[in-house]
Design a protein around this motif. Sequence first.
Motif, PDB file in Angstrom:
ATOM      1  N   ARG A 347      -8.519  -3.710   5.055  1.00  0.00           N
ATOM      2  CA  ARG A 347      -8.219  -3.145   3.732  1.00  0.00           C
ATOM      3  C   ARG A 347      -6.724  -2.852   3.646  1.00  0.00           C
ATOM      4  O   ARG A 347      -6.034  -2.779   4.648  1.00  0.00           O
ATOM      5  CB  ARG A 347      -8.947  -1.804   3.564  1.00  0.00           C
ATOM      6  CG  ARG A 347     -10.411  -1.920   3.284  1.00  0.00           C
ATOM      7  CD  ARG A 347     -10.883  -0.659   2.577  1.00  0.00           C
ATOM      8  NE  ARG A 347     -11.112   0.468   3.461  1.00  0.00           N
ATOM      9  CZ  ARG A 347     -12.279   0.772   3.998  1.00  0.00           C
ATOM     10  NH1 ARG A 347     -13.323  -0.004   3.772  1.00  0.00           N
ATOM     11  NH2 ARG A 347     -12.416   1.825   4.781  1.00  0.00           N
ATOM     12  N   LEU A 348      -6.271  -2.604   2.429  1.00  0.00           N
ATOM     13  CA  LEU A 348      -4.900  -2.123   2.259  1.00  0.00           C
ATOM     14  C   LEU A 348      -4.770  -0.785   2.981  1.00  0.00           C
ATOM     15  O   LEU A 348      -5.688   0.032   2.967  1.00  0.00           O
ATOM     16  CB  LEU A 348      -4.587  -1.916   0.770  1.00  0.00           C
ATOM     17  CG  LEU A 348      -4.468  -3.170  -0.097  1.00  0.00           C
ATOM     18  CD1 LEU A 348      -4.379  -2.780  -1.577  1.00  0.00           C
ATOM     19  CD2 LEU A 348      -3.248  -3.992   0.294  1.00  0.00           C
ATOM     20  N   HIS A 349      -3.614  -0.572   3.617  1.00  0.00           N
ATOM     21  CA  HIS A 349      -3.364   0.717   4.277  1.00  0.00           C
ATOM     22  C   HIS A 349      -3.467   1.855   3.266  1.00  0.00           C
ATOM     23  O   HIS A 349      -4.051   2.890   3.524  1.00  0.00           O
ATOM     24  CB  HIS A 349      -1.941   0.731   4.861  1.00  0.00           C
ATOM     25  CG  HIS A 349      -1.932   0.594   6.344  1.00  0.00           C
ATOM     26  ND1 HIS A 349      -2.709   1.386   7.157  1.00  0.00           N
ATOM     27  CD2 HIS A 349      -1.240  -0.236   7.159  1.00  0.00           C
ATOM     28  CE1 HIS A 349      -2.486   1.052   8.424  1.00  0.00           C
ATOM     29  NE2 HIS A 349      -1.606   0.070   8.457  1.00  0.00           N
ATOM     30  N   PHE A 350      -2.837   1.616   2.097  1.00  0.00           N
ATOM     31  CA  PHE A 350      -2.856   2.635   1.048  1.00  0.00           C
ATOM     32  C   PHE A 350      -3.794   2.141  -0.047  1.00  0.00           C
ATOM     33  O   PHE A 350      -3.372   1.480  -0.986  1.00  0.00           O
ATOM     34  CB  PHE A 350      -1.437   2.869   0.512  1.00  0.00           C
ATOM     35  CG  PHE A 350      -0.516   3.427   1.566  1.00  0.00           C
ATOM     36  CD1 PHE A 350      -0.522   4.788   1.851  1.00  0.00           C
ATOM     37  CD2 PHE A 350       0.339   2.593   2.291  1.00  0.00           C
ATOM     38  CE1 PHE A 350       0.306   5.317   2.839  1.00  0.00           C
ATOM     39  CE2 PHE A 350       1.172   3.114   3.278  1.00  0.00           C
ATOM     40  CZ  PHE A 350       1.156   4.478   3.557  1.00  0.00           C
ATOM     41  N   CYS A 351      -5.093   2.412   0.114  1.00  0.00           N
ATOM     42  CA  CYS A 351      -6.067   1.758  -0.770  1.00  0.00           C
ATOM     43  C   CYS A 351      -6.822   2.714  -1.675  1.00  0.00           C
ATOM     44  O   CYS A 351      -7.601   2.296  -2.506  1.00  0.00           O
ATOM     45  CB  CYS A 351      -7.079   0.961   0.059  1.00  0.00           C
ATOM     46  SG  CYS A 351      -8.143   1.997   1.060  1.00  0.00           S
ATOM     47  N   TRP A 352      -6.601   4.039  -1.508  1.00  0.00           N
ATOM     48  CA  TRP A 352      -7.438   4.967  -2.290  1.00  0.00           C
ATOM     49  C   TRP A 352      -6.742   5.376  -3.584  1.00  0.00           C
ATOM     50  O   TRP A 352      -5.854   6.208  -3.599  1.00  0.00           O
ATOM     51  CB  TRP A 352      -7.796   6.206  -1.447  1.00  0.00           C
ATOM     52  CG  TRP A 352      -8.552   5.826  -0.201  1.00  0.00           C
ATOM     53  CD1 TRP A 352      -8.179   6.047   1.100  1.00  0.00           C
ATOM     54  CD2 TRP A 352      -9.805   5.131  -0.140  1.00  0.00           C
ATOM     55  NE1 TRP A 352      -9.133   5.535   1.953  1.00  0.00           N
ATOM     56  CE2 TRP A 352     -10.132   4.965   1.234  1.00  0.00           C
ATOM     57  CE3 TRP A 352     -10.691   4.628  -1.101  1.00  0.00           C
ATOM     58  CZ2 TRP A 352     -11.304   4.323   1.662  1.00  0.00           C
ATOM     59  CZ3 TRP A 352     -11.853   3.985  -0.670  1.00  0.00           C
ATOM     60  CH2 TRP A 352     -12.139   3.841   0.690  1.00  0.00           C
ATOM     61  N   SER A 353      -7.166   4.765  -4.679  1.00  0.00           N
ATOM     62  CA  SER A 353      -6.519   5.005  -5.976  1.00  0.00           C
ATOM     63  C   SER A 353      -7.013   6.289  -6.607  1.00  0.00           C
ATOM     64  O   SER A 353      -8.214   6.570  -6.604  1.00  0.00           O
ATOM     65  CB  SER A 353      -6.853   3.877  -6.954  1.00  0.00           C
ATOM     66  OG  SER A 353      -6.485   2.653  -6.418  1.00  0.00           O
ATOM     67  N   ASN A 354      -6.074   7.002  -7.205  1.00  0.00           N
ATOM     68  CA  ASN A 354      -6.401   8.222  -7.939  1.00  0.00           C
ATOM     69  C   ASN A 354      -6.804   7.838  -9.361  1.00  0.00           C
ATOM     70  O   ASN A 354      -6.069   7.142 -10.047  1.00  0.00           O
ATOM     71  CB  ASN A 354      -5.147   9.106  -7.952  1.00  0.00           C
ATOM     72  CG  ASN A 354      -5.271  10.246  -8.929  1.00  0.00           C
ATOM     73  OD1 ASN A 354      -6.284  10.934  -8.960  1.00  0.00           O
ATOM     74  ND2 ASN A 354      -4.249  10.447  -9.736  1.00  0.00           N
ATOM     75  N   VAL A 355      -7.977   8.311  -9.816  1.00  0.00           N
ATOM     76  CA  VAL A 355      -8.424   7.950 -11.172  1.00  0.00           C
ATOM     77  C   VAL A 355      -8.667   9.202 -12.035  1.00  0.00           C
ATOM     78  O   VAL A 355      -9.387   9.160 -13.017  1.00  0.00           O
ATOM     79  CB  VAL A 355      -9.679   7.050 -11.141  1.00  0.00           C
ATOM     80  CG1 VAL A 355      -9.310   5.650 -10.694  1.00  0.00           C
ATOM     81  CG2 VAL A 355     -10.765   7.625 -10.229  1.00  0.00           C
ATOM     82  N   CYS A 356      -8.038  10.313 -11.646  1.00  0.00           N
ATOM     83  CA  CYS A 356      -8.117  11.560 -12.418  1.00  0.00           C
ATOM     84  C   CYS A 356      -9.553  12.060 -12.610  1.00  0.00           C
ATOM     85  O   CYS A 356      -9.978  12.360 -13.718  1.00  0.00           O
ATOM     86  CB  CYS A 356      -7.419  11.416 -13.768  1.00  0.00           C
ATOM     87  SG  CYS A 356      -7.063  13.052 -14.486  1.00  0.00           S
TER      88      CYS A 356
END
Length: 499
Positions: A347-356
């Motif tokens: 996975r992408l190292h920085f993969c956790w997206s913030n969705v408010c």
Amino acid sequence: MSEPTTVIESHNHHHNTSTPSPPPPPPPQALLERLKDYGQEDAFALWDELSLEERDLLVKDIESVDLPRIDRIIRCSLRSQGLPVAAIEPVPENCVSTVEERTMEERKKWWKIGLKAISQGKLGVLLLSGGQGTRLGSSDPKGCFNIGLPSGKSLFQRQAEQILCLQRLAAQATSEGSAGSVPIHWYIMTSPFTDQTTQKFFESHKYFGLEPDQITFFQQNTIPCILKDGRFIMETPFKVAKAPDGNGGVYSALKSSKLLEDMATRGIKYVDCYGVDNALVRVADPTFLGYFIDKSVAAAAKVVRKAYPQEKVGVFVRRGKGGPLTVVEYSELDQSLASAINQQTGRLHFCWSNVCLHMFTLDFLNQVANGLEKDSIYHLAEKEIPSIHGHSMGLKLEQFIFDAFPYAPSTALFEVLREEEFAPVKNANGSNVDTPDSAKLLVLRLHTRWVVAAGGFLTHSVPLYATGVEVSPLCSYAGENLEAICRGRTFHAPCEITF
């Protein structure tokens, strides 16, 4: 706007047969001195050209600005620009509950814990709704928007009906099922630009079936727009240009409108917080609440897996070794970091997206509302701002709701599936992404899967990928309890399934 200066000269004309008018009064000395202390005396630059009424407006406008506080914010924010950011690390795996790890047992357990807390009145819901739908080509608040579902319901209506559905589910889940439901209190943050329209919309729709007294509207604050040197931009000769202070303004707005005390009085312990423009939002999701309570953390966020390295979403990171979790905006994330792959997971190292989609304890909200102000670092967004010179390139100051995450003693992330919980409505139809049409399709596809899983059938005259059915939130919160309505029945898409 301004009267010609000749008018002012004629006041002092001695040959005038009528009684001479007194010379124009100078700007109030004390206020001018205060402005000078903060380098903002230009706000009075056109004083001599203003009518008495306009002078009055200007004085009132300046007096409404908390100069010491605004000055501190401007200086801290300008100073922090371009400073090196602490090194960031990926979020450790153990901070995230991923979809693949969760067992059915856990999900059922969390759903029950969540419903129980709701039935005890421990959950408040906080909606961030300060933005206008300008990018949608509408001047109305975004929540009034109808994305084109078969029912024609607005975003506000779908969210209100989820609250109604949950109140019923929570009452049924407890032994007091017959005693009626505990109302879930809904706090709706508007801005000076959307407040009246929002309240009128709710009134004219009879609060969508909710009790009027279970909804509290409050406004986020505005903050002056500035030039790059920190001076206020004047929108008119007698009015400072101001803009809403970002969704992170929710903390100071809750504090100044005394709503944190209001929550405490109601017995609220947990607050579910979300942005208005997500057509698939699960308002007050019992599973997320149960997880939050089970983990006993101060703050939590739902996250979706980032779709591709360049996607324009902020991602959760850890600041420094063992530091707190926080969000880095896509514009601030170095390209090489954005594309880095974790060799173990692929996975992408920085993969956790913030969705408010956030959950906070009331204790933590109190801590933030009282603490964040001291640091006063706002994000600076360069924008064209309407001013006396037409448009000026200037800076809007904003805080984001995730600015508070570094202060949380403990944070947990809860992965959800994009196709189930994230359908942003940001741009007008015809744009490439996040349009009412794309959100509508995501809703119809998800609900179609629910109906088929519950034993229903579909007929359709257009290709199924371009249509589907809509399930009323009054029937089902997240696909549950649909067998009785759907099993063995055929529905012709597009349509709304309701009781």
